[in-house]
Write a protein that holds these residues in place. Structure first.
Motif, short mmCIF file in Angstrom:
data_model
loop_
_atom_site.label_atom_id
_atom_site.label_comp_id
_atom_site.label_asym_id
_atom_site.label_seq_id
_atom_site.Cartn_x
_atom_site.Cartn_y
_atom_site.Cartn_z
N LEU A 127 117.30 73.72 35.67
CA LEU A 127 118.30 73.87 34.60
C LEU A 127 118.01 72.91 33.45
O LEU A 127 118.12 73.28 32.27
CB LEU A 127 119.70 73.62 35.18
CG LEU A 127 120.85 73.63 34.17
CD1 LEU A 127 120.98 75.00 33.51
CD2 LEU A 127 122.17 73.24 34.86
N ILE A 128 117.64 71.68 33.78
CA ILE A 128 117.30 70.70 32.74
C ILE A 128 116.10 71.18 31.93
O ILE A 128 116.06 71.04 30.70
CB ILE A 128 117.02 69.32 33.38
CG1 ILE A 128 118.31 68.74 33.96
CG2 ILE A 128 116.41 68.36 32.36
CD1 ILE A 128 118.13 67.45 34.69
N LYS A 129 115.13 71.75 32.61
CA LYS A 129 113.94 72.26 31.92
C LYS A 129 114.32 73.36 30.93
O LYS A 129 113.87 73.36 29.77
CB LYS A 129 112.95 72.79 32.96
CG LYS A 129 111.70 73.43 32.37
CD LYS A 129 110.78 73.88 33.49
CE LYS A 129 109.55 74.58 32.96
NZ LYS A 129 108.62 74.98 34.06
N GLN A 130 115.16 74.30 31.37
CA GLN A 130 115.57 75.39 30.49
C GLN A 130 116.39 74.87 29.32
O GLN A 130 116.24 75.34 28.17
CB GLN A 130 116.37 76.41 31.29
CG GLN A 130 116.65 77.70 30.53
CD GLN A 130 115.38 78.39 30.07
OE1 GLN A 130 114.46 78.61 30.86
NE2 GLN A 130 115.30 78.72 28.78
N CYS A 131 117.23 73.87 29.57
CA CYS A 131 118.02 73.27 28.49
C CYS A 131 117.11 72.59 27.47
O CYS A 131 117.32 72.69 26.25
CB CYS A 131 119.01 72.26 29.05
SG CYS A 131 120.37 72.99 29.97
N ALA A 132 116.07 71.89 27.97
CA ALA A 132 115.13 71.23 27.06
C ALA A 132 114.39 72.24 26.20
O ALA A 132 114.18 72.02 24.99
CB ALA A 132 114.14 70.38 27.87
N ILE A 133 114.00 73.37 26.80
CA ILE A 133 113.30 74.43 26.04
C ILE A 133 114.22 75.00 24.97
O ILE A 133 113.82 75.19 23.81
CB ILE A 133 112.81 75.52 27.00
CG1 ILE A 133 111.68 74.97 27.90
CG2 ILE A 133 112.31 76.73 26.23
CD1 ILE A 133 111.26 75.91 29.01
N GLN A 142 112.92 75.78 12.16
CA GLN A 142 112.23 75.96 10.89
C GLN A 142 110.75 75.61 10.96
O GLN A 142 110.00 75.85 10.02
CB GLN A 142 112.91 75.09 9.81
CG GLN A 142 114.40 75.35 9.64
CD GLN A 142 114.69 76.78 9.23
OE1 GLN A 142 113.93 77.36 8.45
NE2 GLN A 142 115.79 77.34 9.72
N GLU A 143 110.32 74.98 12.04
CA GLU A 143 108.92 74.56 12.20
C GLU A 143 108.27 75.41 13.28
O GLU A 143 108.10 74.98 14.43
CB GLU A 143 108.86 73.07 12.56
CG GLU A 143 109.56 72.15 11.59
CD GLU A 143 108.84 72.04 10.25
OE1 GLU A 143 107.62 72.38 10.23
OE2 GLU A 143 109.45 71.63 9.27
N GLU A 144 107.89 76.61 12.92
CA GLU A 144 107.42 77.58 13.91
C GLU A 144 106.18 77.13 14.67
O GLU A 144 106.15 77.21 15.91
CB GLU A 144 107.16 78.94 13.23
CG GLU A 144 106.95 80.08 14.22
CD GLU A 144 108.18 80.33 15.07
OE1 GLU A 144 108.01 80.73 16.24
OE2 GLU A 144 109.31 80.12 14.58
N PRO A 145 105.12 76.61 14.01
CA PRO A 145 103.93 76.19 14.78
C PRO A 145 104.25 75.06 15.75
O PRO A 145 103.81 75.08 16.90
CB PRO A 145 102.95 75.75 13.68
CG PRO A 145 103.42 76.41 12.44
CD PRO A 145 104.91 76.48 12.56
N ILE A 146 105.03 74.05 15.26
CA ILE A 146 105.38 72.92 16.13
C ILE A 146 106.28 73.39 17.26
O ILE A 146 106.14 72.97 18.41
CB ILE A 146 106.06 71.81 15.31
CG1 ILE A 146 105.13 71.32 14.20
CG2 ILE A 146 106.49 70.66 16.21
CD1 ILE A 146 105.75 70.28 13.30
N LYS A 147 107.22 74.25 16.92
CA LYS A 147 108.16 74.78 17.91
C LYS A 147 107.40 75.47 19.05
O LYS A 147 107.69 75.24 20.24
CB LYS A 147 109.11 75.76 17.24
CG LYS A 147 109.94 76.59 18.21
CD LYS A 147 110.74 77.64 17.45
CE LYS A 147 111.36 78.66 18.39
NZ LYS A 147 112.11 79.69 17.65
N LYS A 148 106.44 76.30 18.71
CA LYS A 148 105.69 77.02 19.73
C LYS A 148 104.92 76.06 20.63
O LYS A 148 104.91 76.22 21.86
CB LYS A 148 104.73 78.00 19.06
CG LYS A 148 103.98 78.88 20.05
CD LYS A 148 103.11 79.89 19.32
CE LYS A 148 102.36 80.77 20.31
NZ LYS A 148 101.49 81.76 19.64
N GLU A 149 104.33 75.04 20.02
CA GLU A 149 103.55 74.06 20.80
C GLU A 149 104.45 73.27 21.75
O GLU A 149 104.11 73.07 22.93
CB GLU A 149 102.81 73.12 19.85
CG GLU A 149 101.94 72.10 20.57
CD GLU A 149 101.22 71.20 19.59
OE1 GLU A 149 100.56 70.26 20.06
OE2 GLU A 149 101.34 71.42 18.37
N VAL A 150 105.60 72.81 21.24
CA VAL A 150 106.52 72.00 22.05
C VAL A 150 107.08 72.83 23.21
O VAL A 150 107.16 72.37 24.34
CB VAL A 150 107.66 71.43 21.18
CG1 VAL A 150 108.72 70.79 22.05
CG2 VAL A 150 107.12 70.42 20.18
#
Length: 628
Positions: A127-133, A142-150
């Motif tokens: 659950l913590i993992k899904q919340c972090a995602i 607003q930061e699509e490339p960074i968002k995808k990487e994170v």
């Protein structure tokens, strides 16, 4: 016959020469203990020696490689440079993958550590993992490339329930290993032992150790042992001694044991203490000071009857009918009562009586109004009880005296209390009892509820109240003075080393406690400490333990410091065990009652420990891989 000297290669300091790369296609990797490696087949040779490299190249690669790439040609140089670049690229890719896997493992360990510290189920890790995602996706919208990487990195963190379970096992073992290391190095430690049933009626033995680790005093969970059958002294003793043998701990280092006073623990013939004393004759046994203070305040006679009636009254309002309880709470809101509900009494909880009595006294008018609206005979009986001023005077008296006992109890609770601190609190309370005994027939300054009730109804207090306070004082005197383990002077020495006499009997007692000290030198050191203005000035601003650890020089006051450190090592109560059982009930809850005994002990160790494992070190020592 002369023996030839054996050649030790590691002492010859042979150096790899750069021209061997072009001649024999060998290079030396950039890491510790590296061996010359062939760029063509990636085989290594054991010794950095030109003949070994030449033999390998000529026997395997020379014919084909020299035909395609003649010596000293540009094609040969370009081919070797290309092979070197390809090798470094593959190594870099492998290092990045390994680093990412270790980071994911470290993140998984961090989450598992936090879950165990918070006493939460293993399944909450997912659950913590899904919340972090989800948080990363929203924050980095607003930061699509960074968002995808994170998001991809977070998805790679292994946090399934099984993975979290394994992480908790590793972290608990790391903390336990640190504890064992410190216990093997320390000179002495004390134990606090108690047992209680968990949610599934399994008897759990909790054993905590208190010791000095060279910097500060620690209180750590030593072991948490399940007792599936009977809990006799032999079974407990065998489990405890086997644990000590398995982990290489010395029973003779135990200086004291504190228990709750149960027969299986302190029985003269059938108790654990008597069994341990056969192994370690110098062992000191203490009955938990908090339990002893509660025993002193046991009610009897008229006061017990009053307390029982108050308990039945509370149970009648709260427990006899759900509808009745639902109707009572809106009444409290309607009448703007000070409290929202009554409190239930639990004889196991130390502060329970005082809290229940306070709530009944504060809600007396509301209770009278509510009981008047009911038609049952029980309600009528309780209404008569609440409207009888003579009976209510007993209730207010009990409320006042229990508030004093609760104040003492709260002072005795908590971690890192010393024996000297708690006996000082007991002595202070005994002095207060003499004041209360005189005050109850006087101005009643320390019985505010009783005074208000007597003044309002123009009545005198019952003589039984003074008898109760007198009996309470006698109980404290009898229980705490009947078989003292430590004299008042030796306890005073720990708190006020400048106030004890150097030639008193307590130095002989100190010699019995620590046979290795020199009694004559101890007396001389006491006199020398008494003349040190610097130590006196530093003593005023320091805590007792800090004073003996950081202020008193070991070399100059060895004997005084040894006896003080031994006394500070002793557990004064089983509070830490009782606190652990509260954590146990939170961990092994009704919804989590299938948790195994081993995992319960591991979760409890993490929840109570002061050790902090090096997560990165643990992650690097494990086999890291991406998982779900």
């Amino acid at each position: 016959m002369a023996f030839a000297k054996i050649c030790k290669v590691d002492q010859e300091n042979r150096q790899f020469k750069t021209d061997w790369t072009e001649r024999y296609c060998f290079f030396l990797p950039d890491h510790n203990s590296a061996k010359p490696t062939c760029l063509i087949c990636m085989q290594t040779v054991a010794v950095i020696k030109a003949d070994n490299l030449k033999r390998h190249f000529n026997s395997i690669h020379a014919a084909s490689f020299n035909a395609n790439y003649p010596e000293k040609s540009d094609q040969r140089k370009q081919k070797i440079a290309s092979m070197l670049t390809s090798y470094k690229h593959s190594v870099l890719t492998m290092c990045k993958t390994t680093s990412a896997q270790e980071s994911a493992t470290a993140a998984s360990l961090h989450v598992s550590w936090k879950l165990a510290r918070a006493k939460k189920p293993f399944a909450d890790a997912e659950l913590i993992k899904q919340c972090a995602i989800d948080m990363a996706a929203e924050v980095l919208n607003q930061e699509e490339p960074i968002k995808k990487e994170v998001v991809e990195l977070l998805k790679q963190v292994p946090l399934s329930a099984n993975t979290a379970t394994r992480r908790v096992e590793v972290l608990a073992e790391e903390c336990f290993s640190s504890l064992l290391t410190d216990l093997r190095k320390t000179e002495a430690f004390s134990l606090a032992i108690d047992s209680s049933c968990d949610r599934t009626d399994m008897e759990q033995l909790s054993v905590f150790a208190r010791f000095f680790d060279g910097k500060s005093f620690r209180e750590e969970l030593l072991c948490f042992i399940s007792l599936p059958g009977r809990t006799t002294r032999e079974i407990i003793f065998n489990e405890l001694t086997q644990f000590f043998e398995r982990n290489g701990l010395d029973v003779s280092k135990i200086v004291s044991v504190v228990t709750d006073g149960a027969p299986s623990m302190v029985g003269h013939r059938q108790g654990l203490i008597s069994r341990l004393s056969t192994v370690n004759p110098a062992l000191l046994a203490f009955h938990c000071i908090i339990h002893k203070s509660v025993l002193c305040a046991k009610l009897c006679g008229k006061m017990k009857e009053t307390m029982d009636t108050v308990t039945r009254l509370v149970n009648f309002v709260r427990e006899s009918s759900s509808l009745q309880h639902r109707l009572f709470r809106p009444l409290l809101e309607e009448m703007s009562a000070e409290h929202k509900d009554l409190l239930l009494h639990n004889d196991i909880r130390w502060l329970s009586k005082g809290r229940v009595l306070e709530r009944v006294c504060d809600l007396r008018d509301e209770l009278v109004s509510f009981l008047s609206s009911l038609q049952s005979q029980k309600a009528s009986d309780f209404l008569s009880f609440l409207t009888d001023n003579k009976v209510i005077s007993d209730v207010t008296f009990l409320c006042d005296i229990m508030s004093h006992l609760n104040h003492l109890n709260l002072r005795l609770q908590g971690k890192n209390h010393t024996v000297a601190d708690m006996y000082e609190a007991i002595e202070a309370f005994r002095s207060k009892l003499h004041l209360l005994e005189r005050d109850i027939h006087g101005r009643k300054l320390h019985f505010p509820r009783l005074r208000e009730h007597c003044e309002k109804n123009k009545m005198q207090e019952d003589p039984a109240m003074k008898d109760f306070v007198s009996r309470l004082a006698e109980n404290f005197k009898e229980i705490f003075e009947s078989s003292p383990k430590l004299s008042a002077d030796i306890l005073l020495f720990v708190r006020q080393p400048f106030s004890v006499s150097a030639d008193g009997q307590w130095t002989a007692e100190a010699k019995k406690l620590v046979p290795s000290i020199d009694e004559a030198a101890l007396q001389m050191e006491i006199l020398e400490m008494g003349t040190s203005d610097l130590l006196k000035a530093q003593h005023k601003d320091a805590l007792v333990s800090d004073f003996w650890i950081n202020v008193v020089p070991q070399a100059r006051f060895k004997n005084t410091r040894d006896i003080a450190m031994l006394l500070l090592t002793m557990f004064p109560s089983t509070y830490i065990c009782e606190s652990a059982f509260s954590s146990m009930n939170a961990i092994k809850s009704q919804d989590r009652n299938r948790l195994s005994d081993s995992h319960l002990g591991q979760c409890l160790r993490i929840a109570t420990t002061e050790y902090k494992p090096d997560i990165r070190k643990v992650a690097s020592s494990r086999r890291s891989h991406f998982s779900h």
